[in-house]
Motif scaffolding. Structure first.
Motif, PDB file in Angstrom:
ATOM      1  N   LEU A 296       0.810  -1.217   0.000  1.00 44.02           N
ATOM      2  CA  LEU A 296       0.000   0.000   0.000  1.00 44.02           C
ATOM      3  C   LEU A 296       0.843   1.267   0.000  1.00 44.02           C
ATOM      4  O   LEU A 296       0.304   2.378  -0.010  1.00 44.02           O
ATOM      5  CB  LEU A 296      -0.915   0.014   1.232  1.00 44.02           C
ATOM      6  N   ALA A 297       2.166   1.129   0.028  1.00 47.85           N
ATOM      7  CA  ALA A 297       3.051   2.293   0.084  1.00 47.85           C
ATOM      8  C   ALA A 297       2.950   3.105  -1.203  1.00 47.85           C
ATOM      9  O   ALA A 297       2.642   2.585  -2.278  1.00 47.85           O
ATOM     10  CB  ALA A 297       4.480   1.839   0.319  1.00 47.85           C
ATOM     11  N   VAL A 298       3.230   4.406  -1.063  1.00 48.73           N
ATOM     12  CA  VAL A 298       3.190   5.324  -2.197  1.00 48.73           C
ATOM     13  C   VAL A 298       4.573   5.944  -2.372  1.00 48.73           C
ATOM     14  O   VAL A 298       5.079   6.611  -1.459  1.00 48.73           O
ATOM     15  CB  VAL A 298       2.148   6.430  -1.983  1.00 48.73           C
ATOM     16  N   GLY A 299       5.185   5.725  -3.545  1.00 48.83           N
ATOM     17  CA  GLY A 299       6.501   6.296  -3.803  1.00 48.83           C
ATOM     18  C   GLY A 299       7.531   5.788  -2.809  1.00 48.83           C
ATOM     19  O   GLY A 299       7.574   4.598  -2.472  1.00 48.83           O
ATOM     20  N   ASN A 300       8.349   6.717  -2.300  1.00 46.19           N
ATOM     21  CA  ASN A 300       9.385   6.350  -1.344  1.00 46.19           C
ATOM     22  C   ASN A 300       8.930   6.450   0.104  1.00 46.19           C
ATOM     23  O   ASN A 300       9.710   6.169   1.024  1.00 46.19           O
ATOM     24  CB  ASN A 300      10.611   7.252  -1.548  1.00 46.19           C
ATOM     25  N   ALA A 301       7.676   6.873   0.329  1.00 43.92           N
ATOM     26  CA  ALA A 301       7.175   7.003   1.696  1.00 43.92           C
ATOM     27  C   ALA A 301       6.838   5.623   2.260  1.00 43.92           C
ATOM     28  O   ALA A 301       6.238   4.790   1.566  1.00 43.92           O
ATOM     29  CB  ALA A 301       5.940   7.891   1.718  1.00 43.92           C
ATOM     30  N   PRO A 302       7.210   5.356   3.500  1.00 47.18           N
ATOM     31  CA  PRO A 302       6.864   4.061   4.102  1.00 47.18           C
ATOM     32  C   PRO A 302       5.364   3.954   4.324  1.00 47.18           C
ATOM     33  O   PRO A 302       4.669   4.969   4.497  1.00 47.18           O
ATOM     34  CB  PRO A 302       7.627   4.073   5.421  1.00 47.18           C
ATOM     35  N   ALA A 303       4.848   2.741   4.367  1.00 47.39           N
ATOM     36  CA  ALA A 303       3.408   2.552   4.560  1.00 47.39           C
ATOM     37  C   ALA A 303       2.984   2.984   5.961  1.00 47.39           C
ATOM     38  O   ALA A 303       1.988   3.661   6.154  1.00 47.39           O
ATOM     39  CB  ALA A 303       3.048   1.091   4.317  1.00 47.39           C
ATOM     40  N   MET A 304       3.716   2.556   6.996  1.00 42.77           N
ATOM     41  CA  MET A 304       3.474   2.919   8.400  1.00 42.77           C
ATOM     42  C   MET A 304       2.068   2.583   8.893  1.00 42.77           C
ATOM     43  O   MET A 304       1.266   3.458   9.201  1.00 42.77           O
ATOM     44  CB  MET A 304       3.758   4.406   8.641  1.00 42.77           C
ATOM     45  N   PRO A 305       1.733   1.283   9.024  1.00 44.91           N
ATOM     46  CA  PRO A 305       0.448   0.929   9.653  1.00 44.91           C
ATOM     47  C   PRO A 305       0.483   1.329  11.119  1.00 44.91           C
ATOM     48  O   PRO A 305       1.497   1.163  11.800  1.00 44.91           O
ATOM     49  CB  PRO A 305       0.392  -0.593   9.490  1.00 44.91           C
ATOM     50  N   GLN A 306      -0.646   1.854  11.626  1.00 44.75           N
ATOM     51  CA  GLN A 306      -0.650   2.355  12.999  1.00 44.75           C
ATOM     52  C   GLN A 306      -1.738   1.700  13.847  1.00 44.75           C
ATOM     53  O   GLN A 306      -1.514   0.672  14.457  1.00 44.75           O
ATOM     54  CB  GLN A 306      -0.747   3.889  12.991  1.00 44.75           C
ATOM     55  N   LEU A 307      -2.935   2.256  13.883  1.00 46.91           N
ATOM     56  CA  LEU A 307      -3.952   1.724  14.782  1.00 46.91           C
ATOM     57  C   LEU A 307      -4.834   0.693  14.092  1.00 46.91           C
ATOM     58  O   LEU A 307      -5.071   0.755  12.878  1.00 46.91           O
ATOM     59  CB  LEU A 307      -4.806   2.849  15.354  1.00 46.91           C
ATOM     60  N   LEU A 308      -5.334  -0.259  14.894  1.00 43.79           N
ATOM     61  CA  LEU A 308      -6.132  -1.375  14.410  1.00 43.79           C
ATOM     62  C   LEU A 308      -7.487  -1.394  15.098  1.00 43.79           C
ATOM     63  O   LEU A 308      -7.595  -1.076  16.276  1.00 43.79           O
ATOM     64  CB  LEU A 308      -5.439  -2.710  14.708  1.00 43.79           C
ATOM     65  N   ARG A 309      -8.507  -1.821  14.357  1.00 43.38           N
ATOM     66  CA  ARG A 309      -9.816  -2.099  14.942  1.00 43.38           C
ATOM     67  C   ARG A 309     -10.355  -3.377  14.304  1.00 43.38           C
ATOM     68  O   ARG A 309     -10.193  -3.587  13.096  1.00 43.38           O
ATOM     69  CB  ARG A 309     -10.805  -0.939  14.718  1.00 43.38           C
ATOM     70  N   ILE A 310     -11.014  -4.202  15.117  1.00 47.51           N
ATOM     71  CA  ILE A 310     -11.579  -5.472  14.633  1.00 47.51           C
ATOM     72  C   ILE A 310     -13.071  -5.479  14.921  1.00 47.51           C
ATOM     73  O   ILE A 310     -13.504  -5.030  15.988  1.00 47.51           O
ATOM     74  CB  ILE A 310     -10.898  -6.668  15.314  1.00 47.51           C
ATOM     75  N   ASN A 311     -13.856  -5.982  13.980  1.00 47.67           N
ATOM     76  CA  ASN A 311     -15.305  -6.025  14.197  1.00 47.67           C
ATOM     77  C   ASN A 311     -15.660  -7.050  15.267  1.00 47.67           C
ATOM     78  O   ASN A 311     -14.834  -7.863  15.697  1.00 47.67           O
ATOM     79  CB  ASN A 311     -16.053  -6.287  12.888  1.00 47.67           C
TER      80      ASN A 311
END
Length: 544
Positions: A296-311
Motif C-alpha cells: 500500500l506504500a506510495v513512492g518512497n514514503a513508508p506505509a506505516m500501519p498504525q492503529l487497528l480495529r476489529i469487528n
C-alpha cells in the motif's frame, strides 16, 4: 374438569403467555435498537499554536440532519491544565455515560493527564474531574471495565521513560493502582491495550521510549520497541513477553487487538517500522508475520500501519496506514492468511491515524493527525496530518468515503487551526461483559415439582474476584440440552454471540466481592431425560 385437565390448560396458557411476552420483548428491543444509531460525534483536539485551551468538539453525526458534518460547539478545558496537553486517545465507560480523555504530553507542563466528562447528554458534555496518576506519564489507550472503571496504558513512568504503567481507575474515576506492581525493565512502554475479561486475558504492546524522542540530554532519537505483553488480568500481572520482529530491529508495535471469538485467544499487531501485520499466539508465545503493508506504500514514503480495529465477529480488520495516507479493510476470517478487501486513499500527506467503528459497524471515523512534538522541550517526532476528519462507510466487502461529511479543523474551529485526535460517536450502546472467569457457580440437584410438572434447580453465584460485578447479572445457557427448556427465562440472546440462547437475570444490582446470589431455575423436560447445560455469566448494561 379433572385436576390433570386443569393443569394441562394452565400449562398451555403459560406457554401462550410466554410466546406473547417473548414477542413483546422482541418488539421492544427492535424499537430500542432503531434509535441507537449515533447522532453526535465528540472529537478530542488541541490548539495547534498552544495558545488556546484544548477542547472537545461536538459535531452533528446524524445523517438525516441538514447540519450533518458541522461543528455545533466546542467545550474547552479550563484551569491550570487547559493548554498544551497534546490531546490523544479517548475511551468510554461500560455504561456509556463517561468519556475519558488522555493528554499525551501533559507531563511536560506538570499538568493533569486524564480528563473525565459526563456524556449523558451527548451534545452537552460536562466536565467531571481530571487526574494525574502517580508513577505514570504519556497517556495512551483506554479499556472499559465491567466494574465501571478503566484501564489506561501509559508509555512512560513518572519521568516519561521506561518502564511505563497500566493504571486502573474505579467507577468513581479514582486511581486504584498502577500495574504491574513490579514492571519489567526491558523496554516496557505500553501503548496498545486489549482486554478479554471472559478469558482472564489482557495484552499490551510496547511502542517507543517517549523520553528518548525529546531534545534533552540523552534524547534526540527514536528507540522503538517490538513486543507484546500477555497479562493475567485477574492478577494484573505480566506472564509472558512475545518479541515481534528481530530484537535488533524492533517492529514498532503501536497497537494490539485480541481477535473476538478466536479459539486460540490470538491477537493482531502491526509493525509501524517494518510494515508487517503479525498474528500473535498469546498462549504459545509466538509472533508470525502474515501480511505486508508495503503493497500500500506510495513512492518512497513508508506505509506505516498504525492503529487497528476489529469487528465484533472477529472477521474484519481495519487499519490506518499513516505514511501511505490510506485506510484498509482486511478479511481475517482465517487469521493466518488475511486478505486485503478494500482501501480508501485519503491522499498524500493526509496522515490518518486514529479510527473508531460505530456501534453498528457500518461507519468508520478517521482523524488525520498523529503527533508533532513542538511543546517545550521539543522532540524529533513531526508526523502531522491535514487535520481533517473523515467518515468511511462499510458496505459489505468495500469501503466508501462519505463525501457529505466535510470537517476540517484547519478551517472549522473559531480559535484557529487545531489538531484532532481521539473521537467518540454517541449515544453509546452498552454491551454486557462476559465475567464467567470471576463468578463461581454452585449447582444444586434437580427436584420434580408435581404441581407445576417442572424440574427445579437452585444455583448459587459467587463473586470470586476482587472487584464488584456490575448488574444486571445474567446467566446464559450455552446451550441447554434439546430435551429441556427454561420455563422462567428472562429472554433469548440476540446481540451477544452465540445468539439464540436462553438467559435469566440472576441479580439486578451489583454483586460485591465475596457476595453470592441465589438463582431458581425451572425447566420443562419433554421426555424426562437428563437435563444438561453449560453457562456463561454476562454483567452490566446492554441487551443480551
Amino acid at each position: 374438569m379433572t385436576l390433570a385437565t386443569q393443569l394441562r390448560y394452565r400449562n398451555r396458557l403459560h406457554q401462550i403467555l410466554r410466546i406473547i411476552f417473548t414477542f413483546a420483548l422482541f418488539l421492544r428491543l427492535t424499537a430500542a435498537l432503531a434509535v441507537t444509531e449515533e447522532t453526535t460525534l465528540l472529537v478530542w483536539a488541541g490548539d495547534a499554536a498552544h495558545t488556546s485551551p484544548d477542547f472537545v468538539a461536538v459535531i452533528d453525526f446524524d445523517r438525516n440532519s441538514p447540519t450533518y458534518g458541522k461543528v455545533l460547539s466546542t467545550v474547552p478545558l479550563t484551569g491550570k491544565s487547559a493548554i498544551g496537553n497534546e490531546p490523544h486517545h479517548v475511551g468510554i465507560s461500560n455504561d456509556g455515560k463517561t468519556v475519558a480523555l488522555g493528554g499525551l504530553l501533559s507531563v511536560l507542563r506538570g499538568q493533569d493527564q486524564v480528563f473525565f466528562y459526563d456524556v449523558t447528554d451527548p451534545r452537552h458534555p460536562s466536565f467531571i474531574r481530571s487526574n494525574n496518576p502517580p508513577e505514570s506519564s504519556i497517556t495512551d489507550e483506554f479499556a472499559a471495565l465491567s466494574s465501571g472503571g478503566f484501564l489506561v496504558s501509559f508509555m512512560g513512568g513518572a519521568n516519561g521513560a521506561n518502564p511505563g504503567r497500566v493504571v486502573e481507575y474505579d467507577a468513581s474515576h479514582n486511581v486504584v493502582k498502577a500495574w504491574p506492581a513490579n514492571p519489567p525493565n526491558d523496554g516496557f512502554n505500553p501503548h496498545g491495550l486489549s482486554l478479554d475479561e471472559a478469558h482472564n486475558l489482557m495484552v499490551t504492546s510496547d511502542f517507543i521510549c517517549p523520553a528518548h524522542t525529546l531534545l534533552i540530554p540523552g534524547g534526540g532519537g527514536v528507540a522503538l520497541r517490538g513486543s507484546i505483553r500477555v497479562w493475567d488480568y485477574a492478577r494484573r500481572a505480566v506472564i509472558r513477553t512475545i518479541d515481534v520482529g528481530p530484537p535488533a530491529h524492533p517492529a514498532g508495535t503501536m497497537d494490539v487487538q485480541l481477535i473476538p471469538h478466536d479459539a486460540g485467544l490470538r491477537a493482531l499487531t502491526a509493525g509501524m517500522a517494518d510494515n508487517s501485520l503479525y498474528l500473535i499466539d498469546t498462549q504459545k508465545g509466538t509472533a508470525k508475520a502474515v501480511f505486508n503493508f508495503n503493497t500500500l506504500a506510495v513512492g518512497n514514503a513508508p506505509a506505516m500501519p498504525q492503529l487497528l480495529r476489529i469487528n465484533k465477529l472477529g472477521t474484519r480488520l481495519f487499519v490506518t496506514v499513516n505514511g501511505a495516507g490510506k485506510v484498509a479493510m482486511l478479511d481475517i476470517s482465517t487469521p493466518e492468511k488475511p486478505k486485503l478487501l478494500s482501501v480508501v486513499d485519503l491522499g498524500p500527506g493526509s496522515g490518518p491515524h486514529f479510527l473508531r467503528l460505530t456501534g453498528d459497524e457500518k461507519r468508520i471515523i478517521v482523524t488525520d493527525y498523529f503527533l508533532v512534538e513542538d511543546l517545550a522541550p521539543p522532540g524529533v517526532v513531526n508526523a502531522d496530518g491535514d487535520h481533517k476528519i473523515h467518515v468511511i462507510n462499510v458496505q459489505g466487502n468495500s469501503l466508501e468515503l462519505d463525501a457529505r461529511f466535510d470537517v476540517d479543523f484547519n478551517r472549522d474551529i473559531s480559535t484557529g487551526q487545531a489538531r484532532p485526535h481521539g473521537v467518540m460517536p454517541l449515544p453509546f450502546t452498552p454491551s454486557p461483559v462476559d465475567v464467567s472467569y470471576q463468578v463461581r457457580i454452585a449447582r444444586g440437584g434437580f427436584r420434580f415439582d408435581r404441581l407445576s410438572r417442572r424440574y427445579i434447580q437452585n444455583l448459587i453465584l459467587t463473586n470470586a474476584g476482587k472487584s464488584p460485578v456490575s448488574g444486571p447479572i445474567s446467566l446464559v445457557f450455552d446451550p441447554l440440552s434439546a430435551n429441556a427448556s427454561l420455563y422462567n427465562l428472562t429472554g433469548i440472546t440476540s446481540d451477544t454471540l452465540p445468539s439464540g440462547r436462553a438467559y435469566i437475570v440472576a441479580k439486578a444490582g451489583t454483586l460485591a466481592p465475596g457476595a453470592s446470589a441465589l438463582v431458581r431455575l425451572e425447566f420443562e423436560n419433554v421426555n424426562q431425560s437428563a437435563i444438561t447445560y453449560t453457562t456463561r455469566v454476562l454483567a452490566g448494561p446492554g441487551s443480551r
